[in-house]
Design an enzyme around this catalytic site. Structure first.
Site, PDB file in Angstrom:
ATOM      1  N   CYS A 122      -4.923  -1.276   1.301  1.00  0.00           N
ATOM      2  CA  CYS A 122      -5.852  -1.316   2.428  1.00  0.00           C
ATOM      3  C   CYS A 122      -7.130  -2.079   2.099  1.00  0.00           C
ATOM      4  O   CYS A 122      -7.331  -2.535   0.989  1.00  0.00           O
ATOM      5  CB  CYS A 122      -6.100   0.092   2.940  1.00  0.00           C
ATOM      6  SG  CYS A 122      -4.618   0.741   3.771  1.00  0.00           S
ATOM      7  N   LYS A 124     -10.422  -2.891   1.310  1.00  0.00           N
ATOM      8  CA  LYS A 124     -11.255  -3.390   0.220  1.00  0.00           C
ATOM      9  C   LYS A 124     -10.541  -3.386  -1.126  1.00  0.00           C
ATOM     10  O   LYS A 124     -11.017  -3.990  -2.083  1.00  0.00           O
ATOM     11  CB  LYS A 124     -12.554  -2.571   0.122  1.00  0.00           C
ATOM     12  CG  LYS A 124     -13.312  -2.447   1.430  1.00  0.00           C
ATOM     13  CD  LYS A 124     -13.537  -3.783   2.103  1.00  0.00           C
ATOM     14  CE  LYS A 124     -14.131  -3.630   3.487  1.00  0.00           C
ATOM     15  NZ  LYS A 124     -13.279  -2.947   4.460  1.00  0.00           N
ATOM     16  N   SER A 477     -13.869  -4.926  12.396  1.00  0.00           N
ATOM     17  CA  SER A 477     -12.522  -4.696  11.905  1.00  0.00           C
ATOM     18  C   SER A 477     -11.667  -5.900  12.256  1.00  0.00           C
ATOM     19  O   SER A 477     -11.915  -6.600  13.242  1.00  0.00           O
ATOM     20  CB  SER A 477     -11.943  -3.446  12.571  1.00  0.00           C
ATOM     21  OG  SER A 477     -10.548  -3.414  12.443  1.00  0.00           O
TER      22      SER A 477
END
Length: 562
Positions: A122, A124, A477
């Site tokens: 996911c 980072k 996002s």
């Protein structure tokens, strides 16, 4: 097999105490004498994209052992941006990128592994692990957890398969009476059907695809579904491949060159990837001493056609991209138009062109991957805007913007926090022609540069995305769509012009012309900036206080200052 680095803790008379500790792990003398390979596992029980990573770690270990190495696993943290969204937890998401990179450097230096297999998924964790690979510059390969499948139920509005963004936008739909709360809850139960990174071309999947493009992950890394047995086989192959990299002394910085920068940026534009790549790619390539500026992004965008329009910009999901031929098919299209460096090296030990030939890469679905002769648009997915509101630049995912908002003058409604903006949107205070301006959410001023998925999803869900823009010094996002313009730099906390916008100001958005202007006189802007005193927030977290002091501008990737 070369095992030069681990000799620092395994060989010689003075390393007998070290061997004693390795024996305490249950290792045999033979295992200690083999190359020792670090397995960096992002598994935790909080993040759906990471819940299955123990299976992949075991597969990678099996590959390492079959090729004569000794794998030793250690963990890396991971934040679920969806769960951290729209509360103070999102302030910690972007800082986790630096912590992930730093912690891997720490572990792999304190315990001198000969090579690394890194398992993220996911948002980072992928850039953080890629940064660590290039910083350490020891043989390494990345194998991601893979994408989640799209939701099995159908949206009751447009007939498209659901995903996490469907649920975020559903909140706005409930507010305007387009969906019942019970229907939203039903969608929430089915939109995310299992493990993997959320199903669209959002940040995690964009970065996993680009890891493949950069050359630091095997073909298939970006698109093989998380639930597929092919993903387990890919992890085993990653284990054997890292041993080959060790034998041949092929290092991350051997692979990652100026050609890799160009390839990653071109594929990003062709995919219509997340705007967060404009933060992550510069941070990754900086570890190899390779610059990637906003000007380079825009230059590549202007000459690279947009070939894919996946969720949130379109209906297809990552599983559809995989069925169409995946990233190799996209790269084959670009290579055919001389928009890619085919001679760039990869972790297979072969070049991009050699990999594509061996894979017999081809486009199996010209609706999911448009051919160069029929792109969605003649430019790439991301545009860099500049002007009096954003002298250093701002970022927009241009093909997720409806035509009515590509060039428009809007009226500012100004908010100093995301929460206030969301309350106004859901409270019906934002009307057609308005521009929601959210400031003090940048890397320094947030601190932490929160994503604005909640307000953009509310705008889209309420049917306002064709008439309302959102401009922020924060970020978005990968699931945001509409006229969502972020990374406005300088940010308000650094005395940027976004800090002096007032309610009622007119703002010109001209995405084709790459302009973002505050429509006041130069004299008035100069006066406002001269009198401007940025807000100073009380920051309770010592981590965020340190982050605020160290972090640089979003225009440069929100990289820590030296």
């Amino acid at each position: 097999m070369k095992a030069t680095r681990s000799l620092r803790m395994t060989q010689g008379l003075e390393k007998a105490p070290h061997r004693s500790l390795l024996y305490a792990l249950g290792l045999t003398r033979e295992e200690i004498q083999r190359p020792i390979i670090g397995i960096v596992n992002g598994f935790n029980e909080v993040v759906p994209g990471h819940i299955h990573l123990r299976t992949l770690a075991e597969a990678a270990k099996a590959g390492v052992r079959s090729a004569g190495g000794t794998p030793l696993e250690f963990p890396a943290i991971a934040v679920c941006d969806g769960l951290a969204m729209n509360h103070e937890g999102m302030k910690f998401s972007l800082p986790s990128r630096e912590i992930i990179a730093d912690s891997i450097e720490l572990m792999a230096t304190a315990h001198p592994f000969d090579a690394l297999v890194l398992i993220p998924n996911c948002d980072k964790t992928v850039p953080g692990m890629l940064m660590a690979m290039l910083r350490l510059n020891i043989p390494a390969i990345l194998i991601s957890g893979g994408p989640m499948l799209a939701g099995s139920t159908m949206s009751d509005r447009d007939g498209a398969a659901s995903d996490l963004i469907s649920v975020f936008e559903g909140v706005g739909r409930v507010r305007v009476g387009d969906m019942s709360e019970d229907a939203l809850e039903d969608m929430a139960k089915s939109a995310c059907p299992g493990c993997g990174s959320c199903a669209g071309m959002y940040t995690a999947n964009t970065m996993n695809c680009l890891a493949e493009t950069i050359g630091l992950a095997l073909p298939g890394n970006g698109t093989i579904p998380a639930v597929s047995a092919d993903r387990i086989r890919l992890a085993k192959n990653a284990g054997t491949s890292v041993m080959a990299l060790l034998e041949k002394n092929i290092l991350p910085r051997t692979i990652v060159t100026e050609k890799s920068v160009a390839n990653a940026t071109a594929v990003d534009m062709a995919l219509g990837g997340s705007s967060n790549t404009v933060l992550h790619l510069p941070a990754i390539f900086r570890e190899a001493g390779l610059p990637l500026t906003l000007e380079i992004f825009d230059e590549v965008s202007r000459k690279t056609p947009n070939l894919c329009k996946l969720s949130p910009a379109g209906r297809p999901h990552i599983q559809d991209l995989h069925a169409a031929g995946g990233i190799p098919a996209v790269m084959a299209e670009l290579l055919g138009g001389n928009l890619l460096h085919g001679d760039a090296l990869t972790v297979t030990g072969h070049t991009v062109a050699e990999n594509l030939k061996a894979l017999r890469a081809k486009n199996r679905n010209p609706e999911v991957i448009r051919p160069l002769s029929n792109p969605h648009y003649h430019e790439g997915g991301i545009a860099i805007l500049k002007g009096s509101l954003a002298p250093q630049g701002a970022v927009v995912k241009q093909f997720a913007v409806l035509p009515s908002m590509l060039k428009r003058t809007v009226t500012a409604k100004v908010f100093d926090t995301e929460e206030d903006a969301v309350a106004a949107i859901l409270g019906g205070k934002i009307k057609a022609g308005d521009c929601v301006v959210v400031r003090y959410e940048g890397p320094k001023g947030g601190p932490g540069m929160r994503e604005m998925l909640t307000p953009t999803s509310a705008i889209a869900g309420m049917g306002l995305d064709g008439d309302v823009a959102l401009i922020t010094d924060g970020r978005f996002s990968g699931g945001s769509r509409g006229a969502a313009i972020g990374h406005v730099s300088p940010e308000a906390a650094e005395r940027g012009p976004i800090g002096v916008v007032v309610d009622g100001d007119s703002i010109l958005i001209d995405i084709p012309g790459r302009k973002l202007d505050l429509l006041i006189s130069e004299a008035e802007l100069t006066k406002r900036l001269r009198e401007f005193q940025p807000q100073e927030k009380a920051i309770a977290s010592s981590l965020l206080r340190r982050y605020s002091r160290q972090v640089g501008s979003a225009a440069g990737g929100a990289i820590f200052k030296d």
